[in-house]
Write a protein that holds these residues in place. Structure first.
Motif, mmCIF file in Angstrom:
data_model
loop_
_atom_site.group_PDB
_atom_site.id
_atom_site.type_symbol
_atom_site.label_atom_id
_atom_site.label_comp_id
_atom_site.label_asym_id
_atom_site.label_seq_id
_atom_site.Cartn_x
_atom_site.Cartn_y
_atom_site.Cartn_z
ATOM 1 N N ASP A 20 0.837 -1.199 0.000
ATOM 2 C CA ASP A 20 0.000 0.000 0.000
ATOM 3 C C ASP A 20 0.873 1.251 0.000
ATOM 4 O OD1 ASP A 20 -2.417 -1.405 0.002
ATOM 5 O OD2 ASP A 20 -2.343 -1.632 2.184
ATOM 6 N N VAL A 21 0.735 2.014 -1.068
ATOM 7 C CA VAL A 21 1.501 3.250 -1.266
ATOM 8 C C VAL A 21 0.513 4.329 -1.663
ATOM 9 C CG1 VAL A 21 3.351 4.350 -2.583
ATOM 10 C CG2 VAL A 21 3.514 1.912 -2.018
ATOM 11 N N TYR A 22 0.691 5.524 -1.096
ATOM 12 C CA TYR A 22 -0.221 6.635 -1.359
ATOM 13 C C TYR A 22 0.567 7.840 -1.844
ATOM 14 C CZ TYR A 22 -3.397 3.636 1.108
ATOM 15 O OH TYR A 22 -4.156 2.555 1.472
ATOM 16 N N LEU A 23 0.053 8.493 -2.904
ATOM 17 C CA LEU A 23 0.699 9.644 -3.518
ATOM 18 C C LEU A 23 -0.098 10.904 -3.215
ATOM 19 C CD1 LEU A 23 1.254 8.089 -7.065
ATOM 20 C CD2 LEU A 23 2.915 8.204 -5.198
ATOM 21 N N SER A 24 0.615 11.914 -2.755
ATOM 22 C CA SER A 24 0.021 13.239 -2.541
ATOM 23 C C SER A 24 0.733 14.205 -3.474
ATOM 24 C CB SER A 24 0.205 13.673 -1.085
ATOM 25 O OG SER A 24 -0.437 12.788 -0.207
ATOM 26 N N PRO A 25 0.155 14.458 -4.667
ATOM 27 C CA PRO A 25 0.803 15.369 -5.614
ATOM 28 C C PRO A 25 0.943 16.768 -5.023
ATOM 29 C CG PRO A 25 -0.990 14.157 -6.656
ATOM 30 C CD PRO A 25 -1.094 13.915 -5.183
ATOM 31 N N LEU A 26 2.113 17.370 -5.211
ATOM 32 C CA LEU A 26 2.361 18.711 -4.690
ATOM 33 C C LEU A 26 2.455 19.756 -5.787
ATOM 34 C CD1 LEU A 26 5.062 17.884 -2.006
ATOM 35 C CD2 LEU A 26 2.610 18.264 -1.660
ATOM 36 N N HIS A 27 3.160 19.412 -6.881
ATOM 37 C CA HIS A 27 3.378 20.422 -7.911
ATOM 38 C C HIS A 27 3.757 19.766 -9.229
ATOM 39 C CE1 HIS A 27 4.496 24.275 -9.629
ATOM 40 N NE2 HIS A 27 5.643 23.754 -9.998
ATOM 41 N N THR A 28 3.177 20.253 -10.301
ATOM 42 C CA THR A 28 3.604 19.925 -11.656
ATOM 43 C C THR A 28 3.883 21.239 -12.346
ATOM 44 O OG1 THR A 28 2.270 17.920 -11.705
ATOM 45 C CG2 THR A 28 2.959 18.809 -13.828
ATOM 46 N N GLY A 29 5.137 21.439 -12.731
ATOM 47 C CA GLY A 29 5.556 22.703 -13.321
ATOM 48 C C GLY A 29 4.846 23.022 -14.623
ATOM 49 N N GLU A 30 4.692 24.309 -14.857
ATOM 50 C CA GLU A 30 4.131 24.798 -16.124
ATOM 51 C C GLU A 30 5.291 25.155 -17.038
ATOM 52 O OE1 GLU A 30 1.547 28.080 -15.163
ATOM 53 O OE2 GLU A 30 0.479 26.905 -13.658
ATOM 54 N N ALA A 31 5.165 24.846 -18.332
ATOM 55 C CA ALA A 31 6.244 25.095 -19.294
ATOM 56 C C ALA A 31 6.787 26.507 -19.117
ATOM 57 C CB ALA A 31 5.720 24.883 -20.707
ATOM 58 N N PRO A 32 8.083 26.664 -19.125
ATOM 59 C CA PRO A 32 9.081 25.669 -19.539
ATOM 60 C C PRO A 32 9.534 24.723 -18.419
ATOM 61 C CG PRO A 32 10.189 27.729 -19.114
ATOM 62 C CD PRO A 32 8.724 27.979 -18.890
ATOM 63 N N SER A 33 9.043 24.884 -17.208
ATOM 64 C CA SER A 33 9.423 23.996 -16.111
ATOM 65 C C SER A 33 8.970 22.573 -16.399
ATOM 66 C CB SER A 33 8.790 24.464 -14.795
ATOM 67 O OG SER A 33 9.017 23.519 -13.776
ATOM 68 N N GLN A 34 9.800 21.620 -16.021
ATOM 69 C CA GLN A 34 9.477 20.202 -16.165
ATOM 70 C C GLN A 34 9.444 19.508 -14.806
ATOM 71 O OE1 GLN A 34 8.711 18.701 -19.283
ATOM 72 N NE2 GLN A 34 8.557 20.880 -19.682
ATOM 73 N N LEU A 35 9.385 20.295 -13.729
ATOM 74 C CA LEU A 35 9.450 19.788 -12.363
ATOM 75 C C LEU A 35 8.146 19.139 -11.922
ATOM 76 C CD1 LEU A 35 11.193 19.838 -9.689
ATOM 77 C CD2 LEU A 35 9.794 21.813 -9.065
ATOM 78 N N THR A 36 8.270 18.011 -11.236
ATOM 79 C CA THR A 36 7.141 17.353 -10.596
ATOM 80 C C THR A 36 7.567 16.992 -9.177
ATOM 81 O OG1 THR A 36 6.348 16.438 -12.679
ATOM 82 C CG2 THR A 36 5.581 15.366 -10.688
ATOM 83 N N ALA A 37 6.700 17.256 -8.210
ATOM 84 C CA ALA A 37 6.999 16.926 -6.817
ATOM 85 C C ALA A 37 5.778 16.294 -6.176
ATOM 86 C CB ALA A 37 7.404 18.185 -6.049
ATOM 87 N N ALA A 38 6.025 15.296 -5.317
ATOM 88 C CA ALA A 38 4.936 14.612 -4.610
ATOM 89 C C ALA A 38 5.458 14.071 -3.287
ATOM 90 C CB ALA A 38 4.389 13.464 -5.447
ATOM 91 N N LEU A 39 4.552 13.964 -2.317
ATOM 92 C CA LEU A 39 4.836 13.202 -1.107
ATOM 93 C C LEU A 39 4.357 11.787 -1.366
ATOM 94 C CD1 LEU A 39 3.788 15.503 1.865
ATOM 95 C CD2 LEU A 39 6.067 14.618 1.374
ATOM 96 N N VAL A 40 5.188 10.806 -1.011
ATOM 97 C CA VAL A 40 4.839 9.414 -1.240
ATOM 98 C C VAL A 40 4.900 8.702 0.108
ATOM 99 C CG1 VAL A 40 5.301 7.358 -2.613
ATOM 100 C CG2 VAL A 40 5.913 9.620 -3.517
#
Length: 136
Positions: A20-40
């Motif tokens: 059992d793993v749970y993802l809490s999305p925090l941020h997906t960058g808007e172009a030109p950013s390609q950053l994605t961050a989540a708490l797992v």
């Protein structure tokens, strides 16, 4: 500047995780950013499949105890405050120890829309081997 409302926590897909793993999305960058961050959040014994990242990945442990393991058998034991970086293309897996939950902040960048290349599950024997190396 803007406040980003948190996205709902979701259960991680079973075809990419064991346990059992749970993802809490925090941020997906808007172009030109390609950053994605989540708490797992990993329950005891839960882990990712083997995978790699085209631009690498940074993990920052926020609570509990976890493992990060590479194909060559390197095992890093993570505790709160520890940060682990996997370079581009390095096949690895990460998850909680069998005795503790673990939460980490995962930071990746996308390349051509892809942030991870998912591979096969980590079998129980390989998980136990990695965990026994950590305890030695």
């Amino acid at each position: 500047m803007k406040l980003i409302n948190p996205a709902p926590t979701v259960k991680a897909p079973q075809d990419r995780f064991t346990g059992d793993v749970y993802l809490s999305p925090l941020h997906t960058g808007e172009a030109p950013s390609q950053l994605t961050a989540a708490l797992v959040h990993f329950t005891p014994g839960a882990r990712t499949n083997w995978h790699s990242h085209p631009v690498g990945q940074t993990l920052h442990c926020t609570e509990g105890a976890g493992l990060v393991v590479t194909r060559d058998g390197t095992v890093i034991f993570m505790r709160p405050g520890d940060t682990v970086h996997t370079p581009p293309g390095e096949e690895h897996w990460h998850g909680a120890t069998s005795e503790s939950m673990m939460c980490h902040l995962a930071v990746v960048e996308r390349l051509n829309g892809e942030s991870a290349i998912w591979l096969e599950p980590v079998d129980d024997a390989d998980y136990q081997t990695a965990q026994s190396r950590e305890h030695n």
